[in-house]
Design an enzyme around this catalytic site. Structure first.
Site, PDB file in Angstrom:
ATOM      1  N   GLY A  14       0.443 -40.901   3.221  1.00 51.21           N
ATOM      2  CA  GLY A  14      -0.939 -40.950   3.649  1.00 51.21           C
ATOM      3  C   GLY A  14      -1.694 -42.353   3.110  1.00 51.21           C
ATOM      4  O   GLY A  14      -2.582 -42.634   2.648  1.00 51.21           O
ATOM      5  N   SER A  16      -2.623 -45.029   5.608  1.00 49.56           N
ATOM      6  CA  SER A  16      -3.204 -45.546   6.628  1.00 49.56           C
ATOM      7  C   SER A  16      -4.712 -45.845   6.443  1.00 49.56           C
ATOM      8  O   SER A  16      -5.476 -46.899   7.111  1.00 49.56           O
ATOM      9  CB  SER A  16      -3.251 -45.261   8.024  1.00 49.56           C
ATOM     10  OG  SER A  16      -3.638 -43.810   8.248  1.00 49.56           O
ATOM     11  N   ARG A  17      -5.306 -45.293   5.518  1.00 45.08           N
ATOM     12  CA  ARG A  17      -6.905 -45.313   5.277  1.00 45.08           C
ATOM     13  C   ARG A  17      -7.063 -45.259   3.807  1.00 45.08           C
ATOM     14  O   ARG A  17      -6.383 -44.591   3.040  1.00 45.08           O
ATOM     15  CB  ARG A  17      -7.404 -43.889   6.014  1.00 45.08           C
ATOM     16  CG  ARG A  17      -7.443 -44.057   7.563  1.00 45.08           C
ATOM     17  CD  ARG A  17      -8.337 -42.697   7.938  1.00 45.08           C
ATOM     18  NE  ARG A  17      -8.513 -43.031   9.613  1.00 45.08           N
ATOM     19  CZ  ARG A  17      -7.487 -42.491  10.462  1.00 45.08           C
ATOM     20  NH1 ARG A  17      -6.194 -42.151   9.925  1.00 45.08           N
ATOM     21  NH2 ARG A  17      -7.439 -42.570  11.641  1.00 45.08           N
ATOM     22  N   VAL A  66       3.442 -34.730   5.994  1.00 51.30           N
ATOM     23  CA  VAL A  66       4.012 -34.218   4.811  1.00 51.30           C
ATOM     24  C   VAL A  66       3.959 -32.852   4.783  1.00 51.30           C
ATOM     25  O   VAL A  66       4.701 -32.087   3.821  1.00 51.30           O
ATOM     26  CB  VAL A  66       3.472 -35.023   3.480  1.00 51.30           C
ATOM     27  CG1 VAL A  66       3.830 -36.303   3.458  1.00 51.30           C
ATOM     28  CG2 VAL A  66       2.106 -34.448   3.024  1.00 51.30           C
ATOM     29  N   ASN A  92      -0.020 -39.622  -1.924  1.00 50.01           N
ATOM     30  CA  ASN A  92      -1.445 -39.724  -1.678  1.00 50.01           C
ATOM     31  C   ASN A  92      -1.909 -38.687  -0.554  1.00 50.01           C
ATOM     32  O   ASN A  92      -3.047 -38.612  -0.599  1.00 50.01           O
ATOM     33  CB  ASN A  92      -1.664 -41.202  -1.522  1.00 50.01           C
ATOM     34  CG  ASN A  92      -3.252 -41.318  -1.095  1.00 50.01           C
ATOM     35  OD1 ASN A  92      -4.062 -41.072  -1.978  1.00 50.01           O
ATOM     36  ND2 ASN A  92      -3.374 -41.515   0.087  1.00 50.01           N
ATOM     37  N   TYR A 155      -9.416 -26.996  -2.167  1.00 52.12           N
ATOM     38  CA  TYR A 155      -8.962 -28.434  -2.487  1.00 52.12           C
ATOM     39  C   TYR A 155      -8.732 -28.612  -3.903  1.00 52.12           C
ATOM     40  O   TYR A 155      -7.703 -29.192  -4.195  1.00 52.12           O
ATOM     41  CB  TYR A 155     -10.063 -29.328  -1.860  1.00 52.12           C
ATOM     42  CG  TYR A 155      -9.883 -30.778  -2.343  1.00 52.12           C
ATOM     43  CD1 TYR A 155      -8.873 -31.757  -1.737  1.00 52.12           C
ATOM     44  CD2 TYR A 155     -10.453 -31.247  -3.538  1.00 52.12           C
ATOM     45  CE1 TYR A 155      -8.982 -33.073  -2.231  1.00 52.12           C
ATOM     46  CE2 TYR A 155     -10.317 -32.656  -3.949  1.00 52.12           C
ATOM     47  CZ  TYR A 155      -9.483 -33.339  -3.085  1.00 52.12           C
ATOM     48  OH  TYR A 155      -9.563 -34.793  -3.563  1.00 52.12           O
ATOM     49  N   THR A 158      -5.475 -27.312  -5.442  1.00 50.30           N
ATOM     50  CA  THR A 158      -4.135 -27.879  -5.065  1.00 50.30           C
ATOM     51  C   THR A 158      -4.294 -29.069  -6.217  1.00 50.30           C
ATOM     52  O   THR A 158      -3.056 -29.535  -6.569  1.00 50.30           O
ATOM     53  CB  THR A 158      -4.305 -28.534  -3.684  1.00 50.30           C
ATOM     54  OG1 THR A 158      -5.422 -29.367  -3.517  1.00 50.30           O
ATOM     55  CG2 THR A 158      -4.000 -27.285  -2.669  1.00 50.30           C
ATOM     56  N   ILE A 188     -14.998 -42.163  -4.877  1.00 51.07           N
ATOM     57  CA  ILE A 188     -14.648 -43.463  -4.200  1.00 51.07           C
ATOM     58  C   ILE A 188     -15.137 -43.812  -3.027  1.00 51.07           C
ATOM     59  O   ILE A 188     -15.268 -42.644  -2.021  1.00 51.07           O
ATOM     60  CB  ILE A 188     -12.927 -43.447  -4.124  1.00 51.07           C
ATOM     61  CG1 ILE A 188     -12.525 -43.203  -5.470  1.00 51.07           C
ATOM     62  CG2 ILE A 188     -12.553 -44.923  -3.674  1.00 51.07           C
ATOM     63  CD1 ILE A 188     -12.682 -43.931  -6.572  1.00 51.07           C
TER      64      ILE A 188
END
Length: 242
Positions: A14, A16-17, A66, A92, A155, A158, A188
């Protein structure tokens, strides 16, 4: 300033961003060879590949979800073919949505677990034969796991599970010298919040500001590096005092 990780071969899922991108670029700048996976092709992945090339080193940018076992096998196969081994894996890749629990569809619950939890399981288990002595596994959790967040029960479940996963794995893999830690970011700034949301969140943080992705990347680099050689089984909150 980047923590030196010269010669480390690192897989970042994960990447790319947001946090994952900052982690990948920070590790590369510190001297690591980095393999990054992303779920969707597009400008973010393309620009990441260019930035990694500009930094220099032996890097891979691979399209892989993934949540799909076949994609994970292909991703790890690419790492094996390129380097033969991995010194660190940073899990990530994740997904998030905001839904009241009473209206949470089973399909969305399953989708979230498939990426955030089962995806981590698949990557870590598949990477085991590639791990070098003293390898580091870094699981990106969330401060939400400790405090709870409305509309994110799926969320948060997990991310909470990663803590127990890491504690068990550190006991099992420790005799092989493999370290397993969770890094739990707070709020963040990934440029996805409105100005009003930013002000509200800042009021909840002791430092009165959001964190930057690079501030998470610095701690990941520490966990990847040999500086953290006696640190395992821990959850490290990087949250500005939330």
């Amino acid at each position: 300033m980047n923590i030196p990780v010269p010669g480390k071969r690192v897989l970042v899922t994960g990447g790319s961003r947001g946090i994952g991108r900052a982690v990948a670029l920070g590790l590369a700048a510190g001297g690591a060879d980095v393999a990054v996976c992303h779920r969707q092709a597009g400008p973010a992945a393309d620009s990441l590949a260019r930035e990694l090339k500009d930094i220099g080193g032996d890097h891979l940018v691979v399209r892989a979800d993934v949540g799909r076992p076949g994609d994970v096998e292909d991703l790890l196969g690419a790492c094996r073919d390129r380097w033969g081994a991995l010194d660190a894996v940073v899990c990530n890749a994740g997904t998030i949505s905001h839904l009241p629990f009473a209206q949470l569809p089973r399909a969305e619950w399953d989708r979230t677990l498939a990426t955030n939890l089962t995806g981590t399981f698949s990557v870590v288990q598949g990477a085991l034969p590639l791990l070098s002595p003293g390898a580091s596994l870094v699981l990106i959790g969330s401060k939400a796991a400790a405090v709870g967040v409305p509309l994110r029960a799926h969320y948060t479940a997990t991310k909470s599970a990663l803590t127990g996963f890491a504690r068990s794995l550190c006991k099992e893999l420790g005799p092989q010298g493999v370290r397993v830690n969770v890094l739990a970011p707070g709020i963040i700034d990934t440029q996805e919040l409105t100005a009003e949301q930013t002000r509200r969140y800042e009021s909840l943080i002791s430092l009165r500001r959001l964190g930057g992705p690079e501030e998470i990347a610095h701690v990941v680099a520490f966990l990847v590096s040999d500086l953290s050689s006696y640190l395992t089984g821990e959850t490290i909150n990087v949250d500005g005092g939330t």
